[in-house]
Motif scaffolding. Sequence first.
Motif, short mmCIF file in Angstrom:
data_model
loop_
_atom_site.label_atom_id
_atom_site.label_comp_id
_atom_site.label_asym_id
_atom_site.label_seq_id
_atom_site.Cartn_x
_atom_site.Cartn_y
_atom_site.Cartn_z
N LEU A 65 -1.26 73.87 -37.27
CA LEU A 65 0.43 74.25 -37.27
C LEU A 65 1.48 73.13 -37.58
CD1 LEU A 65 -0.90 77.73 -35.04
CD2 LEU A 65 -0.51 77.20 -37.40
N ARG A 102 -12.12 84.78 -40.06
CA ARG A 102 -11.62 85.08 -38.67
C ARG A 102 -11.15 86.74 -38.56
NH1 ARG A 102 -8.59 80.48 -41.03
NH2 ARG A 102 -9.44 79.92 -43.01
N ASN A 113 -0.79 81.06 -30.56
CA ASN A 113 -1.54 81.25 -31.92
C ASN A 113 -2.79 79.77 -32.17
OD1 ASN A 113 -2.65 80.99 -34.64
ND2 ASN A 113 -0.80 80.87 -35.25
N TYR A 117 0.58 81.57 -44.89
CA TYR A 117 1.37 81.32 -43.68
C TYR A 117 3.55 81.47 -43.46
CZ TYR A 117 -2.66 79.94 -42.78
OH TYR A 117 -4.41 80.29 -41.97
C1 DQA Z 1 -3.86 81.22 -38.11
C2 DQA Z 1 -5.49 82.48 -38.43
C3 DQA Z 1 -6.59 81.34 -38.56
O1 DQA Z 1 -7.71 81.64 -39.28
C4 DQA Z 1 -6.02 79.99 -39.15
O2 DQA Z 1 -7.22 78.83 -39.02
C5 DQA Z 1 -4.76 79.40 -38.92
C6 DQA Z 1 -4.45 79.73 -38.50
C7 DQA Z 1 -2.25 82.34 -38.42
O3 DQA Z 1 -2.03 82.30 -37.99
O4 DQA Z 1 -2.53 83.07 -39.06
O5 DQA Z 1 -5.33 78.30 -38.45
O6 DQA Z 1 -4.22 82.10 -36.50
#
Ligand code: DQA
Length: 147
Positions: free
Chosen positions: A13, A112, A75, A24
């Motif tokens: 991030l 996910r 997050n 993102y």
């Molecule tokens: C995330 C979603 C996760 O699956 C991913 O690995 C991320 C970002 C999101 O903010 O959408 O790194 O957490």
Amino acid sequence: MSKLITVLNGPNLNLLGQREPHIYGHDTLNDVAARCNKEAKALGVSLAFKQSNHEGQLVDWIHEARTDSVGIIINPAALTHTSIALLDALSTFEGPVIEVHLSNVHKRESFRAHSYVSLRADGIIVGCGVQGYELAVQRVARMLEAT
Ligand code: DQA
């Protein structure tokens, strides 16, 4: 002194704004922090906004939050889907925990869709982009009012 909320961000991030912007967005993590701080100020709370690519560092910060913070917004990024250590650490925290994902994790790869952290989270905000963080600050502040 105003109440402190810890905001934790997991692996990759730090590359927000450069990393897969079609998923993102174009805001950087500094932009996210600025928007969260603005929201926090309006609500009369303070934030400790942090990012690490390392699971153990995030665990240590959750432990610190046990004594210095009244809520956690997290997050966990990819660690969401793998980390029992983060779940266990969050389970030692007594205040509100809100899990945030910028993207709608349920609209993406099936791996996910599962989150260990959700087993502890009091609320989950997905697919709202950076606004999701602002909503999380509002939610924690509201939950604190009720206590
Ligand atoms: C995330 C979603 C996760 O699956 C991913 O690995 C991320 C970002 C999101 O903010 O959408 O790194 O957490």
